[in-house]
Scaffold this active site. Structure first.
Site: not given
Length: 322
Positions: A38, A66, A80, A174
């Site tokens: 993103d 992550y 998010d 997310r």
């Protein structure tokens, strides 16, 4: 020019923006990324150059890792920090509360992709429907969470946590953050995200765009990795004759495939069990592979010539680089 570049994508750029930037710097059109990040997310974005673009599907299928920051008590329409706040809930959530639910999100789990995502439905991205205010039914899908570890807890009015996550391709971090909030009854959203690994590529070894531009201006390319660095797959080696046969789509019997150039005449027949055991472990993060078809990198004279697949007692070409 061919190879793979471990790029550190900055926040504020789309993955496609990075590809366009790199095409301009390297003056070549044949460049592609291996999994979208993103725009607001930073981290590892492997780029394939030249012949390397034929490896993109394999690199994309490999696991990801992550560091995610989760903000509890606040939900947003995009799940998010870039979306509109949809609910605020006062919470006395504790670190132990979070730790108690984390094990329930490890392993194979079901996720419903967020409306603000690039998933396609009837030829359109879900975010296109969302921007038009159209609410459609989204089918859940199965993803795998290999590791979910609490790294840091911040006690405040709306508590925050840093999570270390290892997962399969297609996992929406997310959505994972949102679902954790739902499970805890207070709501949550992903407030920050950094991809620290994509397949074998780590953030510590990544190159910023500025570093790449400086190297190119000096006519050096230390950031351009060989194709063999892009795959977490075992390597096998063929003689010149069998390599030519492989390039023409012909299989090679197991006894004519070597596992190491340093082993001379030591054949796979002597170490088959050991290699297959290793292969099944190393390909476990590649989602569309199966235990009955083990994939390997095929090397001839130090060059990656394709991807091979074991079927019964022979190595068959799966993808050949001409």
């Amino acid at each position: 020019m061919e190879g793979i570049i471990n790029v550190l994508k900055p926040p504020g750029m789309t993955s496609s923006d990075v590809v366009v930037w790199m095409r301009r710097i390297l003056k070549t059109k044949k460049i592609g990324h291996t999994g979208t990040l993103d725009p607001g997310v930073a981290g590892v974005l492997p780029l394939c150059v030249g012949k390397g673009t034929r490896l993109a599907e394999y690199i994309t299928e490999q696991g990801k890792a992550y560091l995610a920051e989760v903000a509890f008590g606040i939900t947003t329409d995009t799940q998010d920090a870039f979306g509109k706040t949809t609910q605020v809930t006062s919470t006395d959530l504790s670190q132990s509360n979070l730790e108690s639910v984390l094990p329930h999100f490890v392993g194979k789990i079901s996720q419903t992709p967020p409306m603000y995502s690039a998933v396609r439905r009837e030829g359109k991205h879900l975010y296109e429907y969302a921007r038009q205010g159209i609410d459609i039914e989204i089918a859940p899908r199965e993803v795998s969470i290999y590791k979910l570890e609490l790294k840091q807890w911040y006690e405040r009015e709306f508590p925050r946590a840093i999570l270390n996550i290892e997962c399969s391709k297609g996992t929406y971090i997310r959505t994972l953050c949102h679902d954790l909030g739902q499970a805890l009854g207070c709501g949550a959203h992903m407030s920050n995200l950094l991809r620290i690994r994509s397949g074998p590529f780590k953030v510590q070894e990544s190159w910023t765009l500025e570093e790449i531009e400086k190297a190119v201006s000096e006519s050096t390319y230390p950031f351009l990795l060989p194709l063999t660095e892009g795959l977490d797959l075992p390597r096998v080696f063929l003689s010149t004759a069998r390599a030519n046969a492989f390039r023409h789509g012909l299989p090679t019997k197991r006894e004519f495939v070597m596992t190491s150039l340093t082993e001379g005449n030591s054949r796979l027949e002597d170490r088959g069990l050991a290699l297959e055991t290793k292969s099944s472990v190393r390909t476990s993060n590649i989602e569309h592979r199966t235990s009955s078809r083990l994939y390997v990198q095929v090397i001839d004279d130090g060059e990656l010539i394709g991807i091979g697949a074991w079927r019964e007692d022979s190595l068959f070409p799966h993808k050949v680089f001409v």
